[in-house]
Design a protein around this motif. Sequence first.
Motif, PDB file in Angstrom:
ATOM      1  N   ALA A  89       0.840  -1.204   0.000  1.00  0.00           N
ATOM      2  CA  ALA A  89       0.000   0.000   0.000  1.00  0.00           C
ATOM      3  C   ALA A  89       0.871   1.248   0.000  1.00  0.00           C
ATOM      4  O   ALA A  89       0.546   2.244  -0.643  1.00  0.00           O
ATOM      5  N   GLY A  90       1.997   1.168   0.700  1.00  0.00           N
ATOM      6  CA  GLY A  90       2.930   2.287   0.695  1.00  0.00           C
ATOM      7  C   GLY A  90       3.441   2.571  -0.694  1.00  0.00           C
ATOM      8  O   GLY A  90       3.640   3.720  -1.082  1.00  0.00           O
ATOM      9  N   GLY A  91       3.609   1.508  -1.485  1.00  0.00           N
ATOM     10  CA  GLY A  91       4.033   1.679  -2.871  1.00  0.00           C
ATOM     11  C   GLY A  91       2.994   2.423  -3.684  1.00  0.00           C
ATOM     12  O   GLY A  91       3.328   3.261  -4.521  1.00  0.00           O
ATOM     13  N   VAL A  92       1.732   2.130  -3.427  1.00  0.00           N
ATOM     14  CA  VAL A  92       0.641   2.809  -4.138  1.00  0.00           C
ATOM     15  C   VAL A  92       0.634   4.294  -3.769  1.00  0.00           C
ATOM     16  O   VAL A  92       0.613   5.158  -4.641  1.00  0.00           O
ATOM     17  N   LEU A  93       0.684   4.597  -2.474  1.00  0.00           N
ATOM     18  CA  LEU A  93       0.672   6.001  -2.055  1.00  0.00           C
ATOM     19  C   LEU A  93       1.955   6.705  -2.494  1.00  0.00           C
ATOM     20  O   LEU A  93       1.925   7.862  -2.891  1.00  0.00           O
ATOM     21  N   GLY A  94       3.073   5.996  -2.442  1.00  0.00           N
ATOM     22  CA  GLY A  94       4.332   6.569  -2.903  1.00  0.00           C
ATOM     23  C   GLY A  94       4.287   6.909  -4.379  1.00  0.00           C
ATOM     24  O   GLY A  94       4.839   7.927  -4.825  1.00  0.00           O
ATOM     25  N   LYS A  95       3.612   6.061  -5.153  1.00  0.00           N
ATOM     26  CA  LYS A  95       3.446   6.306  -6.594  1.00  0.00           C
ATOM     27  C   LYS A  95       2.716   7.629  -6.815  1.00  0.00           C
ATOM     28  O   LYS A  95       3.063   8.413  -7.698  1.00  0.00           O
ATOM     29  N   TYR A  96       1.700   7.899  -5.994  1.00  0.00           N
ATOM     30  CA  TYR A  96       0.947   9.144  -6.134  1.00  0.00           C
ATOM     31  C   TYR A  96       1.826  10.350  -5.810  1.00  0.00           C
ATOM     32  O   TYR A  96       1.733  11.386  -6.461  1.00  0.00           O
ATOM     33  N   GLN A  97       2.673  10.215  -4.797  1.00  0.00           N
ATOM     34  CA  GLN A  97       3.577  11.322  -4.463  1.00  0.00           C
ATOM     35  C   GLN A  97       4.577  11.574  -5.589  1.00  0.00           C
ATOM     36  O   GLN A  97       4.854  12.714  -5.929  1.00  0.00           O
ATOM     37  N   ARG A  98       5.115  10.494  -6.148  1.00  0.00           N
ATOM     38  CA  ARG A  98       6.087  10.662  -7.248  1.00  0.00           C
ATOM     39  C   ARG A  98       5.423  11.311  -8.464  1.00  0.00           C
ATOM     40  O   ARG A  98       6.036  12.130  -9.140  1.00  0.00           O
ATOM     41  N   ALA A  99       4.161  10.954  -8.726  1.00  0.00           N
ATOM     42  CA  ALA A  99       3.441  11.567  -9.851  1.00  0.00           C
ATOM     43  C   ALA A  99       3.296  13.066  -9.638  1.00  0.00           C
ATOM     44  O   ALA A  99       3.331  13.850 -10.589  1.00  0.00           O
ATOM     45  N   TRP A 100       3.132  13.483  -8.404  1.00  0.00           N
ATOM     46  CA  TRP A 100       2.980  14.897  -8.071  1.00  0.00           C
ATOM     47  C   TRP A 100       4.302  15.638  -8.245  1.00  0.00           C
ATOM     48  O   TRP A 100       4.346  16.770  -8.701  1.00  0.00           O
ATOM     49  N   LYS A 101       5.403  14.967  -7.887  1.00  0.00           N
ATOM     50  CA  LYS A 101       6.715  15.609  -7.896  1.00  0.00           C
ATOM     51  C   LYS A 101       7.424  15.552  -9.245  1.00  0.00           C
ATOM     52  O   LYS A 101       8.301  16.363  -9.503  1.00  0.00           O
ATOM     53  N   SER A 102       7.092  14.571 -10.066  1.00  0.00           N
ATOM     54  CA  SER A 102       7.855  14.332 -11.290  1.00  0.00           C
ATOM     55  C   SER A 102       7.004  14.529 -12.536  1.00  0.00           C
ATOM     56  O   SER A 102       6.000  13.841 -12.716  1.00  0.00           O
ATOM     57  N   PRO A 103       7.417  15.430 -13.438  1.00  0.00           N
ATOM     58  CA  PRO A 103       6.618  15.665 -14.635  1.00  0.00           C
ATOM     59  C   PRO A 103       6.543  14.454 -15.563  1.00  0.00           C
ATOM     60  O   PRO A 103       5.595  14.330 -16.318  1.00  0.00           O
ATOM     61  N   GLY A 104       7.510  13.542 -15.494  1.00  0.00           N
ATOM     62  CA  GLY A 104       7.500  12.378 -16.374  1.00  0.00           C
ATOM     63  C   GLY A 104       6.705  11.203 -15.836  1.00  0.00           C
ATOM     64  O   GLY A 104       6.485  10.216 -16.539  1.00  0.00           O
ATOM     65  N   ALA A 105       6.243  11.278 -14.591  1.00  0.00           N
ATOM     66  CA  ALA A 105       5.503  10.164 -13.978  1.00  0.00           C
ATOM     67  C   ALA A 105       4.074  10.128 -14.505  1.00  0.00           C
ATOM     68  O   ALA A 105       3.492  11.155 -14.851  1.00  0.00           O
ATOM     69  N   GLU A 106       3.527   8.931 -14.560  1.00  0.00           N
ATOM     70  CA  GLU A 106       2.144   8.770 -15.019  1.00  0.00           C
ATOM     71  C   GLU A 106       1.191   9.332 -13.972  1.00  0.00           C
ATOM     72  O   GLU A 106       1.216   8.909 -12.816  1.00  0.00           O
ATOM     73  N   PRO A 107       0.345  10.287 -14.350  1.00  0.00           N
ATOM     74  CA  PRO A 107      -0.580  10.869 -13.368  1.00  0.00           C
ATOM     75  C   PRO A 107      -1.701   9.892 -13.018  1.00  0.00           C
ATOM     76  O   PRO A 107      -2.093   9.069 -13.847  1.00  0.00           O
TER      77      PRO A 107
END
Length: 135
Positions: A89-107
């Motif tokens: 679950a931490g991976g899922v929430l972490g994915k959302y944070q990375r999407a917010w911080k990184s323009p190349g991440a899948e929103p």
Amino acid sequence: MAEQVKGAVPSEVAGWFRKGDTDERAARILIRETGPAEATCALMAMWAEKHLRGYLVAKGQKPEASVEFEALVEACGALDPAFKVWVEAGGVLGKYQRAWKSPGAEPPATWDTDQAARTAETLVRMVRGMVRAGA
């Protein structure tokens, strides 16, 4: 990851929880107004993250400011095995944070906001219960 400190200050724990609760309130406004999923999911993740930081402080640890969400979950898991189930679950929430911080991440998609809210709510409820119980 986390440095040992003497006698966690309860007001510092409460401060982390308060900061997280501000993120949650902002996310709820975005949900109500059908705001951007990317911001909503990131705010839900930050709500949970700040509660993990508060838990670590309550346990006498000083979490580093720059660590990823997953590393916080693992640090909590090293102190209490109940957190081990939260690695995924931490991976899922972490994915959302990375999407917010990184323009190349899948929103995240709009439907992700429900998953982010449910996951963060459950984790926050568990952390608050553990801190209240002194676990």
